[in-house]
Design an enzyme around this catalytic site. Structure first.
Site, short mmCIF file in Angstrom:
data_model
loop_
_atom_site.label_atom_id
_atom_site.label_comp_id
_atom_site.label_asym_id
_atom_site.label_seq_id
_atom_site.Cartn_x
_atom_site.Cartn_y
_atom_site.Cartn_z
CB SER A 130 -0.92 0.02 1.22
OG SER A 130 -1.64 1.24 1.24
CE LYS A 184 -2.98 -2.40 -0.42
NZ LYS A 184 -3.97 -2.05 -1.38
CG HIS A 187 -4.86 -0.87 3.88
ND1 HIS A 187 -5.11 -0.30 2.64
CD2 HIS A 187 -4.07 0.00 4.54
CE1 HIS A 187 -4.49 0.86 2.56
NE2 HIS A 187 -3.85 1.07 3.70
CG ASN A 188 -7.30 -1.47 -0.47
OD1 ASN A 188 -6.30 -1.22 0.20
ND2 ASN A 188 -7.26 -1.55 -1.78
CD GLU A 191 -7.49 3.06 0.04
OE1 GLU A 191 -6.40 2.54 0.33
OE2 GLU A 191 -7.94 3.07 -1.13
C1 6PG Z 1 -3.20 1.45 -1.62
C2 6PG Z 1 -4.52 1.59 -2.36
C3 6PG Z 1 -4.48 0.99 -3.70
C4 6PG Z 1 -5.82 0.98 -4.43
C5 6PG Z 1 -6.41 2.33 -4.65
C6 6PG Z 1 -7.57 2.33 -5.61
O1 6PG Z 1 -3.28 0.91 -0.52
O2 6PG Z 1 -2.19 1.88 -2.12
O3 6PG Z 1 -5.52 0.94 -1.63
O4 6PG Z 1 -4.06 -0.34 -3.55
O5 6PG Z 1 -5.60 0.42 -5.66
O6 6PG Z 1 -6.81 2.88 -3.45
O7 6PG Z 1 -8.63 1.55 -5.17
P1 6PG Z 1 -10.09 1.79 -5.76
O8 6PG Z 1 -9.92 2.01 -7.21
O9 6PG Z 1 -10.87 0.55 -5.46
O10 6PG Z 1 -10.58 3.01 -5.05
#
Ligand code: 6PG
Length: 470
Positions: A130, A184, A187-188, A191
């Site tokens: 990430s 991960k 994590h997303n 996010e």
């Molecule tokens: C990271 C991000 C990355 C992810 C983008 C886009 O941790 O660096 O999570 O891996 O690809 O955030 O995700 P979306 O297109 O689903 O918003």
């Protein structure tokens, strides 16, 4: 001659930045790419680091350049291209070698690949990386899962290239099989929730308090100096402050209100549902992105129902700051609860304190808050974050503000999908006597599903009327 410490396949943005990061940390790296011309261009632009990069267009030669036992990073598109690459590599690998896949893969795919390669004596590491482009180049957060033995072969390199927080590397081995990619994914999911709640608070500022983007930017910049200090709050300040060159208007006012998504947020929500863990903030964030994408329907619906009344929301900026903090704690509590359940179901023994630690720098959700969280988890116990004393104190101080903000959204007719989901979860979680007694009665009425009672042992049934009006 085998001279490279590690290999990397796939020189798109993330792959090339990771390769440069590895070379910069003093390791020799072999690289290859499907389009061979890209290899030469990459090395030509690598400056001083070119001395530590060996480009090979031929896959077999590339493999032979790497010291055994080999560690080979693959940075190709998630899905079938990963399986295809594994099949191409397999005939040329030796027992003990490892494939290290660093894309955003679905953890069940990673588990399947791990199960396929392990009996063949080939290690498989599914690694979540990430931090975007910048992170890959100068220090991402690295979540490792898979073959433990082969992790130790790659440990020095991966630990060196990761972000550092107070000198500690934000890279850790988290468990077997798909553990790294699962972490991960969550994590997303977090996010998504974090970003959505920030967007909702911006919505209250814009629609409820009539603030301009630059006024909002100032507030986010100030918040970044307090308990909300984080990468996402920081970049929000910059995004809101940016002026479009062509029109001189705030760029954010010109960006179409439709958010994309590549799947990891959705996978988090699905995983939570499959394991029966409530993750309403993450689910809300995914749903909000989906609603954002049906712009035409929203435009039509606004014509039918009228413009939201908005006007003056009865909240202060301090309420908004606290509401965001409370909502964030709930979202993280849910994310960590999903991790905990997945850990039990998959036998991963996920180290929650370590996960919070390696998210303190490098990754998209990095924040001051995660330092506090890792310290809280390190004290022991894997209880819901809402029951961890430090966070109990923050929730006690901030849930009234969350309540005020959610009420303002309801009355002002602007959506706070994630913040209201967080509040409802908090209120359900802290309610000793809920309302599922009635659900149990209904289930027994129509399906004789039975229920337990407060004042007697064993499964009970009601003696319900047999005839009804409807
Ligand atoms: C990271 C991000 C990355 C992810 C983008 C886009 O941790 O660096 O999570 O891996 O690809 O955030 O995700 P979306 O297109 O689903 O918003």
């Amino acid at each position: 001659m085998s001279t490279a410490d590690i290999g990397l396949i796939g020189l798109a943005v993330m792959g090339s930045n990771l390769a440069l990061n590895i070379a910069e940390k003093g390791h020799t790296i072999a690289v290859t790419n499907r389009t061979a011309s890209k290899i030469d261009d990459f090395i030509a632009n690598a400056g001083d680091l070119a001395d530590r990069i060996i480009g090979k267009a031929d896959l077999v030669e590339f493999i032979q350049t790497i010291k055994r036992p080999r560690s080979i990073i693959i940075m190709v598109k998630a899905g079938q291209p990963v399986d295809d690459m594994i099949e191409q590599l397999l005939p040329h690998l030796d027992k003990g070698d490892a494939i290290i896949e660093c894309g955003n893969s679905l953890f069940t795919d990673t588990q399947r690949r791990f199960d396929y390669l392990t009996p063949k004596g080939i290690g498989y590491l599914g690694v979540g990386v990430s931090g975007g482009e910048e992170g890959a180049r100068h220090g991402p957060s690295i979540m490792v899962g898979g073959s433990k033995e082969q992790w130790h072969n790659a440990e020095a390199v991966l630990t060196a290239i990761a972000a550092k927080f107070n000198g500690e590397s934000c890279c850790a081995y988290l468990g077997e099989g798909g553990a790294g990619h699962f972490v991960k994914t969550i994590h997303n999911g977090i996010e998504y929730a974090d970003m959505q709640m920030i967007a909702e608070v911006y919505g209250v500022m814009r629609d409820g308090l009539g603030m301009s983007p630059s006024e909002c930017a100032k507030v986010f910049k100030k918040w970044n100096e307090g308990p909300l200090n984080s990468y996402l709050i920081e970049i929000t300040g910059h995004v809101l402050d940016y002026t479009d060159d062509k029109t001189g208007k705030p760029l954010v006012d010109l960006i179409l209100d439709k958010a994309g998504q590549k799947g990891t947020g959705r996978w988090s929500a699905i995983a939570a549902q499959q394991m029966g863990v409530p993750a309403t903030a993450i689910e809300g964030a995914v749903a909000a992105r989906s609603v954002s994408s049906v712009k035409d329907e929203r435009v039509a619906a606004e014509k039918v129902y009228g413009k939201p009344s908005a006007g003056s929301a009865d909240v202060t900026l301090e309420d908004l700051e606290k509401a965001l903090l409370a909502g964030k704690i709930v979202a993280y509590a849910q994310g960590f609860a999903v991790l905990q359940k997945a850990s039990e179901e998959n036998g991963w023994a996920l180290p929650l304190a370590t996960i919070a630690k390696i998210w303190r720098a490098g990754c998209i959700i990095r924040s001051r808050f995660l330092d506090q969280m890792s310290a809280a988890y390190a004290k022991g116990g894997n209880q819901n974050l809402l029951m961890v004393p430090d966070f109990v104190a923050v929730m006690q101080d901030s849930h009234t503000a969350l309540r005020k903000v959610v009420a303002a959204g309801a009355l002002g007719e602007f959506p706070l999908v994630c913040l209201s989901a967080s509040l409802s979860y908090f209120d359900s979680y802290r309610q000793a006597r809920g309302t599922a007694n009635l659900i149990q009665g209904q289930r027994d009425f129509f399906g004789a599903h039975g229920f337990e009672m407060l004042d007697r042992e064993g499964e009970q049934h009601g003696v319900w009327p047999s005839t009804l009006d409807n």
